[in-house]
Write a protein that holds these residues in place. Structure first.
Motif, PDB file in Angstrom:
ATOM      1  N   LEU A 286       0.856  -1.187   0.000  1.00  0.00           N
ATOM      2  CA  LEU A 286       0.000   0.000   0.000  1.00  0.00           C
ATOM      3  C   LEU A 286       0.888   1.232   0.000  1.00  0.00           C
ATOM      4  N   LEU A 287       0.718   2.075  -0.994  1.00  0.00           N
ATOM      5  CA  LEU A 287       1.552   3.273  -1.090  1.00  0.00           C
ATOM      6  C   LEU A 287       1.027   4.331  -0.145  1.00  0.00           C
ATOM      7  N   LEU A 288       1.802   4.657   0.856  1.00  0.00           N
ATOM      8  CA  LEU A 288       1.392   5.623   1.868  1.00  0.00           C
ATOM      9  C   LEU A 288       1.937   7.020   1.579  1.00  0.00           C
ATOM     10  N   PHE A 289       2.808   7.115   0.577  1.00  0.00           N
ATOM     11  CA  PHE A 289       3.350   8.430   0.243  1.00  0.00           C
ATOM     12  C   PHE A 289       3.686   8.429  -1.232  1.00  0.00           C
ATOM     13  N   LEU A 290       3.831   9.582  -1.807  1.00  0.00           N
ATOM     14  CA  LEU A 290       4.159   9.689  -3.220  1.00  0.00           C
ATOM     15  C   LEU A 290       5.570   9.189  -3.461  1.00  0.00           C
ATOM     16  N   VAL A 291       5.717   8.317  -4.442  1.00  0.00           N
ATOM     17  CA  VAL A 291       7.012   7.751  -4.769  1.00  0.00           C
ATOM     18  C   VAL A 291       7.709   8.661  -5.754  1.00  0.00           C
ATOM     19  N   THR A 292       8.953   8.999  -5.452  1.00  0.00           N
ATOM     20  CA  THR A 292       9.731   9.827  -6.356  1.00  0.00           C
ATOM     21  C   THR A 292      10.803   9.010  -7.016  1.00  0.00           C
TER      22      THR A 292
ATOM     23  N   ALA B 293       7.789  15.483 -10.137  1.00  0.00           N
ATOM     24  CA  ALA B 293       6.350  15.317 -10.368  1.00  0.00           C
ATOM     25  C   ALA B 293       5.961  13.852 -10.422  1.00  0.00           C
ATOM     26  N   VAL B 294       4.674  13.584 -10.109  1.00  0.00           N
ATOM     27  CA  VAL B 294       4.078  12.271 -10.257  1.00  0.00           C
ATOM     28  C   VAL B 294       2.978  12.381 -11.301  1.00  0.00           C
ATOM     29  N   LEU B 295       3.124  11.693 -12.408  1.00  0.00           N
ATOM     30  CA  LEU B 295       2.182  11.754 -13.515  1.00  0.00           C
ATOM     31  C   LEU B 295       1.331  10.498 -13.516  1.00  0.00           C
ATOM     32  N   GLU B 296       0.002  10.666 -13.462  1.00  0.00           N
ATOM     33  CA  GLU B 296      -0.930   9.558 -13.299  1.00  0.00           C
ATOM     34  C   GLU B 296      -1.436   9.077 -14.656  1.00  0.00           C
ATOM     35  N   VAL B 297      -1.381   7.750 -14.875  1.00  0.00           N
ATOM     36  CA  VAL B 297      -1.899   7.099 -16.079  1.00  0.00           C
ATOM     37  C   VAL B 297      -2.891   6.046 -15.628  1.00  0.00           C
ATOM     38  N   PRO B 298      -4.118   5.997 -16.167  1.00  0.00           N
ATOM     39  CA  PRO B 298      -4.643   6.806 -17.287  1.00  0.00           C
ATOM     40  C   PRO B 298      -5.540   7.966 -16.827  1.00  0.00           C
ATOM     41  N   SER B 299      -5.601   8.258 -15.506  1.00  0.00           N
ATOM     42  CA  SER B 299      -6.550   9.263 -15.044  1.00  0.00           C
ATOM     43  C   SER B 299      -6.225  10.650 -15.579  1.00  0.00           C
ATOM     44  N   VAL B 300      -4.918  10.978 -15.756  1.00  0.00           N
ATOM     45  CA  VAL B 300      -4.532  12.287 -16.285  1.00  0.00           C
ATOM     46  C   VAL B 300      -3.982  12.144 -17.700  1.00  0.00           C
ATOM     47  N   TYR B 301      -3.100  11.203 -17.895  1.00  0.00           N
ATOM     48  CA  TYR B 301      -2.526  10.941 -19.215  1.00  0.00           C
ATOM     49  C   TYR B 301      -3.109   9.639 -19.742  1.00  0.00           C
ATOM     50  N   PRO B 302      -3.616   9.629 -21.002  1.00  0.00           N
ATOM     51  CA  PRO B 302      -4.418   8.492 -21.475  1.00  0.00           C
ATOM     52  C   PRO B 302      -3.647   7.186 -21.620  1.00  0.00           C
TER      53      PRO B 302
ATOM     54  N   GLN C 100       2.803   6.016 -22.874  1.00  0.00           N
ATOM     55  CA  GLN C 100       3.712   6.842 -23.668  1.00  0.00           C
ATOM     56  C   GLN C 100       3.421   8.316 -23.475  1.00  0.00           C
ATOM     57  N   ALA C 101       2.162   8.680 -23.329  1.00  0.00           N
ATOM     58  CA  ALA C 101       1.817  10.079 -23.108  1.00  0.00           C
ATOM     59  C   ALA C 101       2.392  10.575 -21.787  1.00  0.00           C
ATOM     60  N   GLY C 102       2.309   9.726 -20.757  1.00  0.00           N
ATOM     61  CA  GLY C 102       2.883  10.110 -19.472  1.00  0.00           C
ATOM     62  C   GLY C 102       4.384  10.293 -19.554  1.00  0.00           C
ATOM     63  N   ILE C 103       5.058   9.415 -20.310  1.00  0.00           N
ATOM     64  CA  ILE C 103       6.518   9.527 -20.457  1.00  0.00           C
ATOM     65  C   ILE C 103       6.884  10.782 -21.228  1.00  0.00           C
ATOM     66  N   HIS C 104       6.102  11.100 -22.298  1.00  0.00           N
ATOM     67  CA  HIS C 104       6.405  12.312 -23.070  1.00  0.00           C
ATOM     68  C   HIS C 104       6.300  13.553 -22.199  1.00  0.00           C
ATOM     69  N   ALA C 105       5.330  13.573 -21.290  1.00  0.00           N
ATOM     70  CA  ALA C 105       5.107  14.753 -20.448  1.00  0.00           C
ATOM     71  C   ALA C 105       6.082  14.831 -19.278  1.00  0.00           C
ATOM     72  N   ALA C 106       6.753  13.734 -18.944  1.00  0.00           N
ATOM     73  CA  ALA C 106       7.616  13.689 -17.759  1.00  0.00           C
ATOM     74  C   ALA C 106       8.990  14.251 -18.060  1.00  0.00           C
ATOM     75  N   ASP C 107       9.597  14.780 -17.031  1.00  0.00           N
ATOM     76  CA  ASP C 107      10.983  15.189 -17.084  1.00  0.00           C
ATOM     77  C   ASP C 107      11.837  14.167 -16.325  1.00  0.00           C
ATOM     78  N   THR C 108      13.140  14.204 -16.573  1.00  0.00           N
ATOM     79  CA  THR C 108      14.035  13.314 -15.854  1.00  0.00           C
ATOM     80  C   THR C 108      13.849  13.464 -14.345  1.00  0.00           C
TER      81      THR C 108
END
Length: 889
Positions: free
Chosen positions: A17-23, A32-41, A44-52
């Motif tokens: 159970l994730l109790l905190f945001l994983v970085t 940042a934490v990018l959510e798939v598919p709730s924010v990014y469909p 690959q879309a999530g990876i394109h929007a993410a930074d290192t």
């Protein structure tokens, strides 16, 4: 494939159970934490929007189609986090599922890959790591079928992959163009490196791991696959540690489980199990090198394992619940919870049985003694023989317990079967139920099995317990009237607690075995050693035990040949040795004999032994004697005999009141003996024999010890001394040479003894035991006109006056001409009077008889000086007093 792979899914851990945001690993604060598919469909879309440094978190579900296949990282260091390898699953939808390319520290966690397919002309990979570094945690590759060079996981172009706690199930790799199931679930190219820890490879038809570069497998399972498990080609290297390779090759490609395919390939196998693999576990198909270290490799089909290096143990592992053709064990609540774990307590690969001192194979599991149906004597089975036969039939790969309700009918006459399964025999009731036999019969004999005896009595057999290469446990048992050794162990181990061995031919004999024994009562042996250990791998540990009133040929305490041994808080009392076993050359010892071994004795008491040819004989061994008492010995040869290249260290110990014809301590043959904070005093040998004898080329070192240096006979040896105590130690209740009558608690020191902390030149207790009073006792005597704080005068104490009679001088002090004194009446009828100078040298000795009033007069001719008068009575009590002599008139 034979067996059910579904049951192997029990290895999978539930997602946390994730109790905190994983970085991302090493990511900057605020990643940042990018959510798939709730924010990014899609992924690959999530990876394109993410930074290192960002995390792309993918929810539970099956992901396929556009954006969820041919996924690329584009050189970014990202953390891809799923909801669990069986929850977040990337499903095949055309060619490669994901490519990690150009990343330096990417992480993939809790993601699964399933259903990937390829044809001989349409290559694909579930996960392709290309010119990147990837850490993979709790991922899974299931039901993927791929042709060469396709694979479930491909590591290429100078990539580095570490995989932890991941699964590779039912993945089939096919060769092209032959179509044979020979290629790999995992492929590592010549430029790349892969490391797998706590991973599982199961159900694949082809090779699980094909290595052209470098790969390692640690604590991994490779089970129930067809064809080769691991192949090394080119100049590749593979290191397998703590892994299990079992039940592979059945019904599919007939290739060895582990192979080298070229002369430059190299494989090293350490602490691993290769068992029941077809047609053979390993082979040098194209040359190369396979090195085996501390592993179990079996079923080699006539292949000479010497070609593969040293370290094959060859013993059969005992699995917890191995599926397959050779052993079909269903996993039940009563069985082990981990398939292919090693069964405790019988597998030779477990830490306690392993010659490597640690577990061999991927994991271990504890198996209770199984009692699917009761086996009770005499209720369900009238005799122990029938009960043992039933138990072995019903426990081919588990354990059974036999409950002994009461004494069974005659068991030894009928003959008991050899035990080859894991058996427990447990007595029920108050006193241990007796199992009786005859002098011609053997009681319990086990071979390569676990034998557990609890609260039972074995009486009247030729021998009671004889175990070979197994684990033997005795708890609360009694063994009486056996003709030979009560317990005989060859290989394996022995655990023994709270047992009684009475009136047997011998005691406990082990050969090449590890024995731990505590709370033992052992007495009445008649002809064989009480403890015997042979072999360099032997290890005998005895604690909190009594060894009393034994009599045997040669040795009745212990006979140790090789190995490392320890006796702690063991009482040896009134043991007798009747005759020597090697022509009288120190071959008989009622304390023991140690040869070519290591031995430690701590807190032990040896009282009233009698032996012809030495009591404690040490040959070519290293021995530590710490906090021990040796008293009341009688016989011909010394109490402590040290010969050959031996090194014996005696500390905090007392050797006193021993009456031997020759010296009490003998150092001979180039040996070394050291006395540290110890007492060697009041030992009565024959006239002209010293207490300690040091022969040529031997060494005696004495530090902070009570030893009369004039009682040391140096015959060309090396003698060094430091802080000697030359005054009599003051025991609470010393014994008498030849008439040992001391009771429990004696040989502790009186307050203000020169060996007690108040008077010791070392500032601490010397010898065995403890002082009879607190360390704060004031030992000074202001009435002493010569030296009120003289540490050499044990009688300078008012406190001591209250406990022992002082010698009362009648002449004026200083004395001249003759010495008049009154001897205490408790010295007995005959008194020996010795005059000792300030350096501890005996100047004169007189034999006196007691008088009604104790009055004695001695005429002396001495130069002026300070002397001591030492009186020793025929009942063992001694008195000492200082006097000043003015010289003769």
């Amino acid at each position: 494939m034979v067996g059910s792979i579904g049951s192997l899914r029990r290895f999978v851990r539930c997602p946390l159970l994730l109790l905190f945001l994983v970085t991302a690993s090493g990511g900057a604060a605020g990643a940042a934490v990018l959510e798939v598919p709730s924010v990014y469909p899609n992924i690959q879309a999530g990876i394109h929007a993410a930074d290192t440094g960002d995390t792309v978190r993918v929810a539970a579900g099956k992901f396929s189609g556009e954006g969820n296949s041919r996924i690329t990282f584009g050189g970014k260091d990202l953390y891809i986090l799923g909801a669990g390898s069986d929850q977040t699953v990337i499903v095949y939808s055309g060619r490669t599922g994901m490519t990690v390319d150009g990343s330096a520290s990417a992480v993939l966690e809790d993601v699964g890959f399933s259903g990937f397919r390829s044809s001989p002309v349409d290559f694909a990979w579930a996960l392709n790591v290309d010119s990147a570094t990837l850490e993979m945690k709790r991922c899974a590759f299931r039901d993927n079928t791929l042709f060469q060079p396709g694979s479930a996981l491909r590591v290429s172009n100078h990539s580095v992959v570490t995989a932890v706690d991941s699964d590779f199930w039912d993945n089939d790799g096919y060769d092209y163009p032959s179509g044979s199931p020979a290629r790999a679930t995992v492929f590592v190219d010549p430029t790349s490196t892969a490391a797998f820890t706590d991973c599982r490879f199961a159900g694949g038809m082809g090779t699980a791991v094909l290595v052209h570069g470098e790969a390692s497998l640690d604590r991994c399972f490779l089970v129930e696959n067809g064809g080769s498990i691991a192949s090394v080609d080119g100049s590749g290297t593979l290191r397998m540690t703590r892994s299990t390779v079992a039940n592979n090759g059945s019904g599919h490609s007939h290739r060895p489980s582990i192979t080298t395919e070229t002369k430059d390939a190299e494989i090293r196998i350490e602490r691993s199990v290769l068992w029941n693999n077809r047609p053979t576990p390993l082979d040098l198909m194209g040359g190369g090198k396979i090195q085996i270290d501390c592993s179990i490799v079996g079923d080699v089909g006539g292949v000479d394992l010497e070609d593969y290096g040293e370290g094959n143990l060859g013993a059969a592992p005992r699995f917890a619940g191995m599926l397959g053709t050779s052993v079909a064990v269903e996993t039940t609540p009563d069985n082990c919870e981990v398939l292919y774990g090693l069964c405790d307590p019988v597998s030779p690969a477990l830490a306690k049985n392993s010659p490597c001192g640690e577990t061999i194979g991927a994991s271990s599991a504890t198996v209770p003694f199984l009692d699917s149906s009761p086996i009770e004597v005499p209720t369900t089975h009238p005799t122990l023989r029938l009960a043992l036969e039933s138990a072995m039939e019903s426990a081919p790969d588990g354990s059974r317990t036999i409950r002994v309700i009461s004494a069974p009918p005659v068991s030894g006459v009928e003959g008991l079967p050899t035990i080859r399964r894991d058996i427990a025999v447990v007595g029920v009731g108050g006193e241990p139920p007796l199992i009786t036999g005859t002098p011609e019969s053997a009681a319990l004999t086990s071979v390569q099995a676990s034998l557990h005896l609890e609260h039972v009595g074995l009486h009247g057999f030729a021998h009671a317990v004889h175990a070979t290469d197994g684990e033997t446990t005795l708890l609360g048992c009694s063994i009486e009237n056996t003709g030979d050794a009560a317990v005989q162990i060859e290989g394996g181990s022995l655990e023994m607690s709270a047992c009684r061995l009475l009136s047997n031919g011998g005691g406990i004999h082990v050969e090449g075995a590890v024995a731990n024994i505590e709370d033992l009562e052992l007495s009445g042996t008649t002809r064989l050693p009480t403890f015997l250990s042979k072999g360099a791998k032997g290890s005998l540990h005895v604690s909190n035990s009594t060894v009393h009133d034994n009599q045997a040929d040669g040795v009745v305490g212990f006979l140790l040949e090789g190995g490392q041994h320890n006796f702690e808080s063991v009482s040896f009392r009134s043991n007798r040795s009747r005759s020597g076993v090697d022509g009288g050359n120190f071959g008989s010892g009622s304390i023991g004999i140690a040869t070519n071994c290591g031995l430690t004795m701590r807190g032990c008491e040896v009282r009233e032994p009698s032996a012809e040819n030495g009591h404690l004989v040490i040959r070519d061994s290293e021995v530590d004697i710490d906090g021990c008492l040796i008293a009341g010995a009688s016989g011909l040869e010394p109490v402590l005999v040290v010969v050959g290249e031996s090194d014996v260290r005696v500390s905090n110990s007392t050797i006193a009141d021993n009456s031997t014809v020759n010296s009490t301590v003998l150092a001979s043959g180039g040996s070394s003996v050291s006395l540290d904070r110890s007492i060697v005093w009041s030992n009565c040998g024959s006239p002209g024999k010293s207490a300690v004898q040091v022969q040529e080329h031997s060494l005696l070192e004495v530090r902070c010890s009570a030893l009369d240096i004039h009682e040391v006979q140096n015959e060309g040896g090396d003698l060094t001394t430091e802080d000697l105590v030359s005054s009599d130690p003051r025991f609470v209740a010393p014994g008498t040479c030849g008439e040992f009558t001391a009771s429990s608690g004696d040989y502790n020191l009186l307050p203000c003894s020169p060996c007690a902390p108040q008077r010791s030149p070392c500032g601490e207790l010397i010898g065995f035991g403890a002082p009879a009073a607190a360390d704060s006792v004031d030992c000074s005597d202001p009435n002493d006109p010569d030296d009120p704080n003289d540490p050499e005068d044990p009688n300078d104490s008012p406190e001591l006056d209250e406990q022992v009679d002082r010698i009362v001088f009648l002449s004026s002090m200083p004395a001249r001409g003759e010495l008049q004194f009154r001897a205490p009446t408790d010295l007995g009828d005959h008194v020996q009077a010795m005059v000792v100078d300030a350096k501890g040298r005996v100047i004169e000795t007189r034999e006196l008889r007691s008088t009604p009033d104790g009055m004695q007069i001695i005429g002396l001719s001495l130069p002026g000086g300070v002397y001591h008068l030492r009186l020793r009575g025929d009942i063992g009590v001694s008195r000492t007093a200082k006097f000043v002599w003015l010289g003769n008139r």
